[in-house]
Design a protein around this motif. Structure first.
Motif, PDB file in Angstrom:
ATOM      1  N   ARG A 159       0.846  -1.195   0.000  1.00 50.32           N
ATOM      2  CA  ARG A 159       0.000   0.000   0.000  1.00 50.32           C
ATOM      3  C   ARG A 159       0.880   1.244   0.000  1.00 50.32           C
ATOM      4  N   THR A 207       0.674   5.832  -1.012  1.00 52.44           N
ATOM      5  CA  THR A 207       0.033   6.996  -1.628  1.00 52.44           C
ATOM      6  C   THR A 207       1.086   7.782  -2.388  1.00 52.44           C
ATOM      7  N   ARG A 248      -2.853  10.047  -4.925  1.00 47.74           N
ATOM      8  CA  ARG A 248      -3.670   8.868  -5.197  1.00 47.74           C
ATOM      9  C   ARG A 248      -3.102   7.664  -4.441  1.00 47.74           C
ATOM     10  N   SER A 298     -13.032   8.656  -6.786  1.00 49.21           N
ATOM     11  CA  SER A 298     -13.476   7.319  -7.165  1.00 49.21           C
ATOM     12  C   SER A 298     -12.541   6.236  -6.633  1.00 49.21           C
ATOM     13  N   THR A 299     -12.998   4.982  -6.765  1.00 51.34           N
ATOM     14  CA  THR A 299     -12.193   3.808  -6.454  1.00 51.34           C
ATOM     15  C   THR A 299     -12.326   2.818  -7.602  1.00 51.34           C
ATOM     16  N   THR A 319     -10.888  -1.014  -9.016  1.00 50.75           N
ATOM     17  CA  THR A 319     -10.168  -2.259  -8.758  1.00 50.75           C
ATOM     18  C   THR A 319     -10.136  -3.080 -10.046  1.00 50.75           C
ATOM     19  N   THR A 371      -5.899  -1.753  -6.677  1.00 53.20           N
ATOM     20  CA  THR A 371      -6.980  -0.824  -6.364  1.00 53.20           C
ATOM     21  C   THR A 371      -6.426   0.591  -6.302  1.00 53.20           C
ATOM     22  N   TRP A 403      -2.784   3.597  -3.558  1.00 51.77           N
ATOM     23  CA  TRP A 403      -2.766   2.322  -4.248  1.00 51.77           C
ATOM     24  C   TRP A 403      -2.711   1.162  -3.259  1.00 51.77           C
ATOM     25  N   THR A 422      -7.419   4.462  -5.329  1.00 55.08           N
ATOM     26  CA  THR A 422      -8.376   5.281  -4.595  1.00 55.08           C
ATOM     27  C   THR A 422      -7.987   6.741  -4.714  1.00 55.08           C
ATOM     28  N   THR A 423      -8.905   7.547  -5.242  1.00 55.50           N
ATOM     29  CA  THR A 423      -8.713   8.990  -5.336  1.00 55.50           C
ATOM     30  C   THR A 423      -9.879   9.659  -4.604  1.00 55.50           C
TER      31      THR A 423
END
Length: 214
Positions: A46, A48, A61, A79-80, A82, A73, A63, A75-76
């Motif tokens: 994980r 950012t 963003r 939106s998300t 995957t 995945t 990840w 994530t902003t």
């Protein structure tokens, strides 16, 4: 006879280890210095990805990447998404381009072991930002490969094989070279990651936050 056989075995083992060390290329040494041997144990990563220009945060963003299953995945704030990086990249091309770009900054040393490219090693070169004498590897990607074919990187590193600076040459062109630092390294479960990259004047910062490795 047993002692003689044991001696031959030890000599053979020593020669084998020496040959392995000699065969290890400079790009493999860079990858290994950043914990490449531990990558096979990573289940989830994980991070950012952030870009700040002139003190203004332009991009952020987050990840989540599961390399064993290829699930990604993004994530902003809006939106998300995957998807499977191996089987669904074409259907998620814009997201996949971002994924490749962002994790390339994060794990470039490993791409030296993963990717097909040409490279050239120079034992003494002047680093573009610090002006220090370092080793340099020039990496060139083949035309027609990936999202940015023909890209070239000049990678500067010390005797510890840890990258300190690089120059990105889009498409291999020297018209607009982009030098940046590699700094603020931290070990995450055996994976060594540079969390900060800066331009020479400091007006550009690309950095990673919320990094975790399982």
């Amino acid at each position: 006879m047993k002692k003689y056989t044991l001696l031959l075995f030890l000599i053979s083992l020593l020669l084998s280890c020496t040959d392995t060390q000699q065969e290890q290329t400079i790009v493999q040494k860079i990858a290994n210095a950043n914990g490449f041997e531990n990558w096979e144990d990573v289940k989830e990563l994980r991070y950012t990805f952030n870009v700040r220009v002139n003190d203004t945060l332009r991009t952020s963003r987050a990840w989540t990447w599961q390399p064993k299953t290829n699930m990604v995945t993004l994530t902003t704030p809006d939106s998300t998404v995957t998807y499977n990086h191996k089987t669904e990249a074409a259907a998620n091309e814009k997201t996949d381009q971002r994924f490749i770009n962002d994790q390339y900054w994060l794990l470039f040393p490993f791409h030296l072991a993963w990717d097909e490219m040409e490279w050239e090693h120079t034992e003494e070169a002047t680093a573009p930002i610090s002006g220090e004498q370092m080793q340099r590897v020039t990496v060139t990607y083949p035309g027609g490969a990936g999202y940015t074919p023909g890209d070239q990187y000049e990678v500067y590193f010390g005797d510890d094989h840890i990258i300190r600076e690089w120059v990105y040459l889009s498409g291999g062109s020297r018209e607009n070279p982009f030098p940046a630092t590699w700094e603020d390294y931290k070990d995450f479960s055996g994976i060594n990651i540079a969390q900060m990259h800066r331009s020479k004047d400091g007006s550009f910062e690309l950095f990673f936050t919320d990094v975790s490795v399982e």
